[in-house]
Each structure stands twice: as structure tokens, then as C-alpha cells.
Scaffold this motif. Structure first.
Motif, mmCIF file in Angstrom:
data_model
loop_
_atom_site.group_PDB
_atom_site.id
_atom_site.type_symbol
_atom_site.label_atom_id
_atom_site.label_comp_id
_atom_site.label_asym_id
_atom_site.label_seq_id
_atom_site.Cartn_x
_atom_site.Cartn_y
_atom_site.Cartn_z
ATOM 1 N N PRO A 1 50.000 42.919 44.182
ATOM 2 C CA PRO A 1 51.059 41.917 44.062
ATOM 3 C C PRO A 1 50.709 40.694 43.230
ATOM 4 N N ASP A 2 49.426 40.494 42.915
ATOM 5 C CA ASP A 2 49.059 39.274 42.190
ATOM 6 C C ASP A 2 47.808 39.512 41.345
ATOM 7 N N VAL A 3 48.018 39.677 40.037
ATOM 8 C CA VAL A 3 46.909 39.690 39.082
ATOM 9 C C VAL A 3 47.114 38.488 38.174
ATOM 10 N N GLU A 4 46.401 37.411 38.472
ATOM 11 C CA GLU A 4 46.574 36.152 37.725
ATOM 12 C C GLU A 4 48.044 35.728 37.666
ATOM 13 N N GLY A 5 48.745 35.905 38.806
ATOM 14 C CA GLY A 5 50.138 35.481 38.901
ATOM 15 C C GLY A 5 51.153 36.523 38.497
ATOM 16 N N SER A 6 50.725 37.662 37.960
ATOM 17 C CA SER A 6 51.654 38.739 37.597
ATOM 18 C C SER A 6 51.742 39.745 38.735
ATOM 19 N N ASN A 7 52.954 40.231 38.984
ATOM 20 C CA ASN A 7 53.250 41.089 40.122
ATOM 21 C C ASN A 7 53.246 42.554 39.684
ATOM 22 N N PHE A 8 52.240 43.305 40.128
ATOM 23 C CA PHE A 8 52.153 44.740 39.851
ATOM 24 C C PHE A 8 52.435 45.552 41.116
ATOM 25 N N THR B 1 39.070 47.286 34.834
ATOM 26 C CA THR B 1 38.223 46.484 33.959
ATOM 27 C C THR B 1 39.022 45.343 33.353
ATOM 28 N N ASN B 2 38.500 44.143 33.451
ATOM 29 C CA ASN B 2 39.117 42.962 32.853
ATOM 30 C C ASN B 2 38.877 43.003 31.344
ATOM 31 N N VAL B 3 39.962 43.223 30.575
ATOM 32 C CA VAL B 3 39.823 43.328 29.119
ATOM 33 C C VAL B 3 40.205 42.026 28.419
ATOM 34 N N THR B 4 40.432 40.955 29.174
ATOM 35 C CA THR B 4 40.706 39.657 28.563
ATOM 36 C C THR B 4 39.387 38.952 28.266
ATOM 37 N N SER B 5 39.474 37.822 27.616
ATOM 38 C CA SER B 5 38.268 37.054 27.289
ATOM 39 C C SER B 5 37.938 36.023 28.360
ATOM 40 N N GLU B 6 38.768 35.975 29.421
ATOM 41 C CA GLU B 6 38.572 35.002 30.491
ATOM 42 C C GLU B 6 38.430 35.714 31.833
ATOM 43 N N PRO B 7 37.824 35.067 32.831
ATOM 44 C CA PRO B 7 37.806 35.668 34.161
ATOM 45 C C PRO B 7 39.220 35.741 34.721
ATOM 46 N N LEU B 8 39.496 36.784 35.481
ATOM 47 C CA LEU B 8 40.777 36.860 36.193
ATOM 48 C C LEU B 8 40.496 37.243 37.634
ATOM 49 N N SER B 9 41.521 37.126 38.474
ATOM 50 C CA SER B 9 41.329 37.458 39.884
ATOM 51 C C SER B 9 42.572 38.136 40.432
ATOM 52 N N GLU C 1 40.085 35.798 50.523
ATOM 53 C CA GLU C 1 39.963 35.097 49.240
ATOM 54 C C GLU C 1 40.268 36.081 48.108
ATOM 55 N N ARG C 2 40.567 35.541 46.946
ATOM 56 C CA ARG C 2 40.893 36.367 45.797
ATOM 57 C C ARG C 2 39.675 37.164 45.333
ATOM 58 N N LEU C 3 39.944 38.321 44.752
ATOM 59 C CA LEU C 3 38.872 39.161 44.225
ATOM 60 C C LEU C 3 38.674 38.828 42.748
ATOM 61 N N PRO C 4 37.542 38.221 42.388
ATOM 62 C CA PRO C 4 37.320 37.880 40.985
ATOM 63 C C PRO C 4 36.838 39.088 40.183
ATOM 64 N N ILE C 5 37.318 39.194 38.950
ATOM 65 C CA ILE C 5 36.799 40.195 38.010
ATOM 66 C C ILE C 5 36.486 39.455 36.714
ATOM 67 N N PRO C 6 35.231 39.130 36.467
ATOM 68 C CA PRO C 6 34.865 38.412 35.237
ATOM 69 C C PRO C 6 35.233 39.232 33.997
ATOM 70 N N ALA C 7 35.350 38.566 32.879
ATOM 71 C CA ALA C 7 35.659 39.230 31.618
ATOM 72 C C ALA C 7 34.666 40.355 31.355
ATOM 73 N N GLY C 8 35.209 41.538 31.073
ATOM 74 C CA GLY C 8 34.371 42.689 30.783
ATOM 75 C C GLY C 8 33.829 43.417 31.992
ATOM 76 N N GLU C 9 34.023 42.862 33.195
ATOM 77 C CA GLU C 9 33.511 43.496 34.410
ATOM 78 C C GLU C 9 34.551 44.439 35.017
ATOM 79 N N THR C 10 34.101 45.274 35.956
ATOM 80 C CA THR C 10 34.945 46.325 36.520
ATOM 81 C C THR C 10 34.856 46.331 38.042
ATOM 82 N N ALA C 11 36.003 46.485 38.693
ATOM 83 C CA ALA C 11 36.067 46.682 40.149
ATOM 84 C C ALA C 11 36.436 48.138 40.409
#
Length: 281
Positions: free
Chosen positions: A65-72, A145-153, A243-253
Motif C-alpha cells: 500500500p505504500d512505496v514512497e507514498g505510491s499505492n501498489f 530491488t530499488n532502481v532509483t538513485s535514492e533510498p526508498l522505503s 516501522e517502514r522497511l528501508p531499501i537503499p538504492a541498488g539494494e534488494t529485499a
């Protein structure tokens, strides 16, 4: 012949699941690939697609429901201090390609896109295996995998202020019947005792079917279970609880859930035995 945008899972030659990669759905439902119908070996359907109570529930898949504010996840977004709110913030999971597609499973590449930007790239591996003459297992792994250049959660309504609503991740919308299914783990029973807790496996037992969900990696087993039965039957593994699950840039959950799909109502002992057989070390 199977259409190029679908995959049919078979166990012992029998179709047990249909996977749709490019569903034609309105943006509000957060379009995404899903498995439906999924059936027991005897042919009993154990999933629902866009039921009236929650039209954004799409069989079996991954919904967040929330990937950096976007609803999936689809539907309304829970906003702190406002509650469930209609927002134009829905993303979509876009099938890129099958890396492998066999009768008993597939490997798929997906792109998670919102507002024209790709946030995550996913590799999804799904396999169907016969366990007994009355049970089979769906092995479902997803790697984000976070394919952006910034961390997301990744967040949930719970991390946004709604206690007990930590849904988001693997989710199975189960068959709704006149009576709610029985819910139990190895040592507990009932939604009130199980929802939001950690357990090696959790089972839903309906009138003529059973589903047993098991975390298949040490990391997955640390995620609490999201469980519903009375309002609607559904089980998920929660990515973001306190708490939110962080995925740094280039990292994978990565998470792996194995679900046993059985004919009949299984006991605790039967459930534990089937899980041992289904989940390899």
C-alpha cells in the motif's frame, strides 16, 4: 495453447493455477499480475478475484500500500490524521518478461512504476510441487530491488498510524464461504490470537479445503502474519509493521512464502507434516 500473457501451473498434469501478467484493470486497483483461479487437486477454487467486499483483492500476488507514498495495493490510501483517503497515487506492476516458463512454474521480471517513474524492479519465482494425492505446494519468492538513485522505503497503514493494519507484501485472498474458515498455528487458534504475530506457519481451513502458509527463509519468518477470516478470508506476510522497511538504492529485499493447498480440513499434525515436506532447508 496458453496465451503469451498468461501461465498455467500444473501439478501431476492437472491445472491448479492461472497466472495473468497483463490484466486490464482501472488504475485505482493498482494493476498487477496475479494468480487466479488457484485450485486444490480436486478442483476446488481457493482464491477470489475482485470480490465485492474488496475489489482490489486480486487472487494471489504481491501488493504493497505504500512505496514512497505510491499505492501498489489498490483502493484508498491510509493517511495519518485523516484515515482512508481517495488519492491519485496508484502505481502498477508491469510484466517485462518470463525468464523461464514451464508447466510447474516460472521466473518473471517486473517493473514497479508510479507517476511515470520506475521505483522497483522485481524478480518473481513461482513453482508448483505435488506433496500428496490431496495436497500440493505453491513456492513464491519475490525480490524487490530499488532502481532509483535514492533510498526508498515500504510502509503500511500501520506505519502510517492505523494499528493492526500492517498489510503489504505477499497476499492471498481466499475463498469466501457462508462460514468463516478456521484459523490456527502450531499452538494458537483464532484471528485474535494469531493476527500480527510471528509463527512458522498459519493455516486457514474452509469447508472442503485448507491453506497452510509458511515462511520459507529465516528473514521471511521474522515477518508477522496479517490474517482475516470473519470480514473476509485472507492471509499475508507483513513487510512493514512497527516501522517502514528501508531499501537503499541498488539494494534488494527478498521474501519466500510456501503455501500448501490441500483438499479437506487438515489437523495441526497434518499441517505441520505438510509444511515440513513443502519447505526445503
Amino acid at each position: 495453447m496458453t496465451p503469451p500473457d498468461t501461465a498455467v501451473l500444473r501439478v501431476a498434469g492437472r491445472p491448479v493455477g492461472r497466472y495473468v501478467t497483463r490484466p486490464e484493470l482501472p488504475a485505482r486497483l493498482a494493476p498487477r499480475p496475479y494468480l487466479h483461479p488457484v485450485t486444490t487437486l480436486a478442483g476446488t477454487a481457493v482464491t477470489e478475484l475482485s470480490p465485492a467486499d474488496h475489489i482490489h483483492h486480486l487472487g494471489v500476488g504481491v501488493a504493497v500500500p505504500d512505496v514512497e507514498g505510491s499505492n501498489f495495493w489498490g483502493g484508498r490510501t491510509f493517511v495519518r490524521d485523516r484515515g482512508p483517503t481517495e488519492l491519485d497515487n496508484h502505481g502498477a506492476q508491469r510484466h517485462t518478461a518470463f525468464q523461464l516458463r514451464d508447466p510447474d512454474g516460472f521466473v518473471e521480471e517486473l517493473r514497479w512504476v508510479a507517476a511515470g517513474a520506475e521505483l522497483l524492479r522485481e524478480r518473481r519465482t513461482v513453482a508448483a510441487t505435488e506433496l500428496t494425492r490431496a495436497a500440493w505446494a505453491l513456492d513464491f519468492t519475490f525480490s524487490l530491488t530499488n532502481v532509483t538513485s535514492e533510498p526508498l522505503s515500504i510502509g503500511s497503514p500501520a506505519t502510517n498510524g492505523r494499528p493492526g493494519a500492517a498489510y503489504g507484501g505477499f497476499f492471498w485472498r481466499a475463498r469466501k464461504e457462508a462460514q468463516a474458515p478456521e484459523v490456527f498455528t502450531v499452538d494458537r487458534e483464532g484471528v485474535g490470537e494469531i493476527h500480527g504475530t510471528v509463527a512458522p506457519w498459519v493455516a486457514l481451513a474452509g469447508s472442503t479445503w485448507s491453506l497452510i502458509f509458511a515462511g520459507a527463509t529465516e528473514r521471511t519468518r521474522r515477518d508477522p502474519w496479517f490474517v482475516r477470516a470473519e470480514e473476509y478470508p485472507g492471509v499475508g506476510s507483513s513487510l512493514a509493521v512497527d516501522e517502514r522497511l528501508p531499501i537503499p538504492a541498488g539494494e534488494t529485499a527478498v521474501r519466500r512464502i510456501v503455501t500448501v493447498v490441500a483438499d479437506g480440513r487438515v489437523s495441526r499434525l497434518e499441517a505441520a507434516s505438510l509444511v515440513r515436506k513443502a519447505v526445503s532447508p
